[in-house]
Design a protein around this motif. Structure first.
Motif, PDB file in Angstrom:
ATOM      1  N   LEU A 131     -13.423  28.433 -25.920  1.00 43.77           N
ATOM      2  CA  LEU A 131     -12.974  28.118 -24.563  1.00 43.77           C
ATOM      3  C   LEU A 131     -12.034  26.913 -24.585  1.00 43.77           C
ATOM      4  O   LEU A 131     -12.339  25.882 -25.204  1.00 43.77           O
ATOM      5  CB  LEU A 131     -14.165  27.825 -23.644  1.00 43.77           C
ATOM      6  CG  LEU A 131     -15.239  28.917 -23.566  1.00 43.77           C
ATOM      7  CD1 LEU A 131     -16.235  28.596 -22.448  1.00 43.77           C
ATOM      8  CD2 LEU A 131     -14.625  30.292 -23.335  1.00 43.77           C
ATOM      9  N   TYR A 171     -23.574  23.908 -16.867  1.00 45.42           N
ATOM     10  CA  TYR A 171     -23.469  24.572 -18.176  1.00 45.42           C
ATOM     11  C   TYR A 171     -24.415  25.756 -18.331  1.00 45.42           C
ATOM     12  O   TYR A 171     -25.377  25.894 -17.579  1.00 45.42           O
ATOM     13  CB  TYR A 171     -23.844  23.570 -19.288  1.00 45.42           C
ATOM     14  CG  TYR A 171     -22.957  22.375 -19.371  1.00 45.42           C
ATOM     15  CD1 TYR A 171     -21.790  22.412 -20.117  1.00 45.42           C
ATOM     16  CD2 TYR A 171     -23.273  21.203 -18.692  1.00 45.42           C
ATOM     17  CE1 TYR A 171     -20.965  21.304 -20.199  1.00 45.42           C
ATOM     18  CE2 TYR A 171     -22.455  20.085 -18.768  1.00 45.42           C
ATOM     19  CZ  TYR A 171     -21.300  20.144 -19.524  1.00 45.42           C
ATOM     20  OH  TYR A 171     -20.483  19.056 -19.605  1.00 45.42           O
ATOM     21  N   GLY A 172     -24.148  26.543 -19.382  1.00 44.25           N
ATOM     22  CA  GLY A 172     -25.161  27.450 -19.881  1.00 44.25           C
ATOM     23  C   GLY A 172     -26.163  26.579 -20.633  1.00 44.25           C
ATOM     24  O   GLY A 172     -25.760  25.691 -21.391  1.00 44.25           O
ATOM     25  N   GLU A 191     -27.462  30.572 -17.197  1.00 45.24           N
ATOM     26  CA  GLU A 191     -26.178  30.039 -16.744  1.00 45.24           C
ATOM     27  C   GLU A 191     -26.379  29.093 -15.574  1.00 45.24           C
ATOM     28  O   GLU A 191     -26.960  29.461 -14.555  1.00 45.24           O
ATOM     29  CB  GLU A 191     -25.233  31.187 -16.358  1.00 45.24           C
ATOM     30  CG  GLU A 191     -23.848  30.759 -15.864  1.00 45.24           C
ATOM     31  CD  GLU A 191     -22.967  30.094 -16.939  1.00 45.24           C
ATOM     32  OE1 GLU A 191     -23.357  30.050 -18.121  1.00 45.24           O
ATOM     33  OE2 GLU A 191     -21.871  29.623 -16.576  1.00 45.24           O
ATOM     34  N   VAL A 204     -24.564  24.690 -23.651  1.00 49.71           N
ATOM     35  CA  VAL A 204     -23.638  25.468 -24.473  1.00 49.71           C
ATOM     36  C   VAL A 204     -22.249  24.865 -24.281  1.00 49.71           C
ATOM     37  O   VAL A 204     -21.780  24.725 -23.155  1.00 49.71           O
ATOM     38  CB  VAL A 204     -23.631  26.948 -24.018  1.00 49.71           C
ATOM     39  CG1 VAL A 204     -22.575  27.738 -24.770  1.00 49.71           C
ATOM     40  CG2 VAL A 204     -25.011  27.573 -24.192  1.00 49.71           C
ATOM     41  N   VAL A 205     -21.618  24.457 -25.384  1.00 49.70           N
ATOM     42  CA  VAL A 205     -20.218  24.060 -25.293  1.00 49.70           C
ATOM     43  C   VAL A 205     -19.405  25.315 -25.620  1.00 49.70           C
ATOM     44  O   VAL A 205     -19.954  26.293 -26.088  1.00 49.70           O
ATOM     45  CB  VAL A 205     -19.876  22.864 -26.217  1.00 49.70           C
ATOM     46  CG1 VAL A 205     -20.580  21.622 -25.747  1.00 49.70           C
ATOM     47  CG2 VAL A 205     -20.191  23.145 -27.659  1.00 49.70           C
ATOM     48  N   GLY A 206     -18.122  25.266 -25.353  1.00 51.19           N
ATOM     49  CA  GLY A 206     -17.373  26.520 -25.364  1.00 51.19           C
ATOM     50  C   GLY A 206     -17.047  27.145 -26.704  1.00 51.19           C
ATOM     51  O   GLY A 206     -15.886  27.437 -27.002  1.00 51.19           O
ATOM     52  N   TYR A 208     -18.570  30.343 -29.321  1.00 50.71           N
ATOM     53  CA  TYR A 208     -19.550  31.409 -29.518  1.00 50.71           C
ATOM     54  C   TYR A 208     -19.150  32.216 -30.741  1.00 50.71           C
ATOM     55  O   TYR A 208     -17.963  32.441 -30.982  1.00 50.71           O
ATOM     56  CB  TYR A 208     -19.538  32.369 -28.322  1.00 50.71           C
ATOM     57  CG  TYR A 208     -19.698  31.711 -26.966  1.00 50.71           C
ATOM     58  CD1 TYR A 208     -20.915  31.730 -26.287  1.00 50.71           C
ATOM     59  CD2 TYR A 208     -18.614  31.080 -26.327  1.00 50.71           C
ATOM     60  CE1 TYR A 208     -21.059  31.148 -25.021  1.00 50.71           C
ATOM     61  CE2 TYR A 208     -18.748  30.489 -25.067  1.00 50.71           C
ATOM     62  CZ  TYR A 208     -19.968  30.527 -24.429  1.00 50.71           C
ATOM     63  OH  TYR A 208     -20.104  29.947 -23.189  1.00 50.71           O
ATOM     64  N   GLN A 230     -20.747  36.836 -15.996  1.00 50.06           N
ATOM     65  CA  GLN A 230     -21.030  35.673 -16.837  1.00 50.06           C
ATOM     66  C   GLN A 230     -21.382  36.108 -18.262  1.00 50.06           C
ATOM     67  O   GLN A 230     -22.269  36.954 -18.457  1.00 50.06           O
ATOM     68  CB  GLN A 230     -22.201  34.860 -16.254  1.00 50.06           C
ATOM     69  CG  GLN A 230     -21.906  34.264 -14.896  1.00 50.06           C
ATOM     70  CD  GLN A 230     -20.851  33.145 -14.944  1.00 50.06           C
ATOM     71  OE1 GLN A 230     -20.438  32.703 -16.008  1.00 50.06           O
ATOM     72  NE2 GLN A 230     -20.418  32.721 -13.779  1.00 50.06           N
ATOM     73  N   THR A 232     -22.941  34.301 -20.335  1.00 51.95           N
ATOM     74  CA  THR A 232     -24.309  33.833 -20.582  1.00 51.95           C
ATOM     75  C   THR A 232     -25.348  34.896 -20.207  1.00 51.95           C
ATOM     76  O   THR A 232     -26.339  35.077 -20.915  1.00 51.95           O
ATOM     77  CB  THR A 232     -24.576  32.535 -19.777  1.00 51.95           C
ATOM     78  OG1 THR A 232     -23.557  31.607 -20.107  1.00 51.95           O
ATOM     79  CG2 THR A 232     -25.933  31.950 -20.088  1.00 51.95           C
TER      80      THR A 232
HETATM   81  C1  G1P Z   1     -18.468  28.071 -19.248  1.00 52.40           C
HETATM   82  C2  G1P Z   1     -19.752  28.854 -19.529  1.00 52.40           C
HETATM   83  C3  G1P Z   1     -20.936  27.893 -19.646  1.00 52.40           C
HETATM   84  C4  G1P Z   1     -20.646  26.851 -20.739  1.00 52.40           C
HETATM   85  C5  G1P Z   1     -19.316  26.123 -20.422  1.00 52.40           C
HETATM   86  C6  G1P Z   1     -18.928  25.199 -21.562  1.00 52.40           C
HETATM   87  O1  G1P Z   1     -18.546  27.510 -17.966  1.00 52.40           O
HETATM   88  O2  G1P Z   1     -19.965  29.788 -18.480  1.00 52.40           O
HETATM   89  O3  G1P Z   1     -22.101  28.606 -19.976  1.00 52.40           O
HETATM   90  O4  G1P Z   1     -21.700  25.934 -20.829  1.00 52.40           O
HETATM   91  O5  G1P Z   1     -18.240  27.063 -20.223  1.00 52.40           O
HETATM   92  O6  G1P Z   1     -17.795  24.456 -21.265  1.00 52.40           O
HETATM   93  P1  G1P Z   1     -17.281  26.910 -17.161  1.00 52.40           P
HETATM   94  O7  G1P Z   1     -17.147  25.491 -17.620  1.00 52.40           O
HETATM   95  O8  G1P Z   1     -16.111  27.754 -17.517  1.00 52.40           O
HETATM   96  O9  G1P Z   1     -17.663  27.001 -15.713  1.00 52.40           O
END
Ligand code: G1P
Length: 291
Positions: A131, A171-172, A191, A204-206, A208, A230, A232
């Motif tokens: 991410l 976060y997740g 989530e 969870v950081v982005g 996987y 989602q 997650t």
């Molecule tokens: C997404 C995921 C989340 C994760 C996060 C990390 O969320 O859905 O589970 O913990 O990235 O940055 P977002 O930040 O896009 O809302």
């Protein structure tokens, strides 16, 4: 099925609302930290981890990303004519970083949907997702650490880190019981749990590493938090049939999807740079003395 991770997905279809008006006519992924667009840090982490092909899931107004990773014939000719070898090699290297493919996410239906858009490209191989809002600084890179865990366990892996308890709703969040090993089996993953409902403060950081079985689950997934598909939620389902592992990764995370995080990352990167560090330190000291 090949058991080495060679392919990665970088979702980049979001609207970048938090950075308006800067993102009105340019993708948020192209906002630079000093002189390098955010998405290039992500691509470089993937490449340093051993990824060979990358699919960027883009949307409307994202042409600048494709242009950035493409060869720039005119610019290269111009730099060559001016004998600017340093810039020429920087510019050339970008277009040779990796094999990059693009797919459009036609509607912003969420991260799970963005991943599903890459199904045909990934086919039946395990793959990585990175991410763009999370820039991770570590050696070896976070994704490499995760790929090592995957190669050993053959199970999907999420990177996690502790966050303050009052931030867990962003976060997740994984539940790993009372295990405090660096690598642990995930008991559950949720989530963005409501405040006070999080099973832990491990977020969870982005990053996987996923088993392709996730696609079948994403294809039938119902909208979750925020009305979006989602990732997650499908990971929670996957975890019921194939074990999911959490890696408490070693390194630093910058949340560049957040304004403060973006400023912090910029300062950090400037302080790491030989050409800037001394001047930036001097400026910061002088500036803070006036506060
Ligand atoms: C997404 C995921 C989340 C994760 C996060 C990390 O969320 O859905 O589970 O913990 O990235 O940055 P977002 O930040 O896009 O809302």
């Amino acid at each position: 099925m090949d058991n080495k991770i060679r392919k990665a997905i970088i979702p980049a279809g979001g609207l970048g609302t938090r950075f308006l008006p800067a993102t009105k006519a340019q993708p948020k992924e192209m906002l630079p930290l000093i002189d390098k667009p955010a998405i290039q840090y992500i691509v470089e982490e993937a490449v340093r981890s051993g990824i060979e092909s990358i699919i960027i899931v883009s949307g409307r107004h994202k042409r600048a990303i494709e242009d950035h990773f493409d060869k720039s014939v005119e610019l290269e000719a111009e730099l060559e004519a001016r004998n600017n070898e340093t810039m020429l090699s920087i510019v050339k290297d970008i277009s040779q970083l990796a094999d990059i493919y693009y797919v459009r996410q036609k509607e912003p239906l969420g991260l799970g949907h963005a991943v599903l858009c890459s199904r045909r490209f990934i086919a039946d191989d395990p793959f990585a997702v990175l991410l763009g809002d999370d820039i991770l600084v570590s050696d070896p890179p976070c994704l490499r650490q995760m790929m090592d865990v995957y190669e050993e366990t053959q199970s999907s892996v999420v990177a996690v880190m502790e966050v303050p308890w009052d931030q867990t709703h962003k976060y997740g969040i994984v539940d790993i019981g009372d295990n405090d090993d660096k690598v642990s089996r995930v008991l559950d993953i949720v989530e963005k749990p409501a405040p006070g409902q999080a099973p832990s403060n491990l977020a969870v950081v982005g990053r996987y590493v996923l088993d392709p079985a996730i696609f079948g689950l994403l294809a039938v997934a119902k909208p979750g938090k925020g009305g979006e598909i989602q990732l997650t939620d499908s990971l929670q389902e996957l975890n019921r049939i194939k074990p999911l592992t959490a890696l408490n990764f070693d390194g630093k995370r910058h949340d560049v999807g957040d304004k403060l995080g973006f400023v912090q990352a910029t300062i950090d990167f400037a302080l790491e740079r030989e050409d800037l560090s001394a001047d930036v330190k001097k400026y910061l000291r002088e500036r803070l003395a006036q506060e």
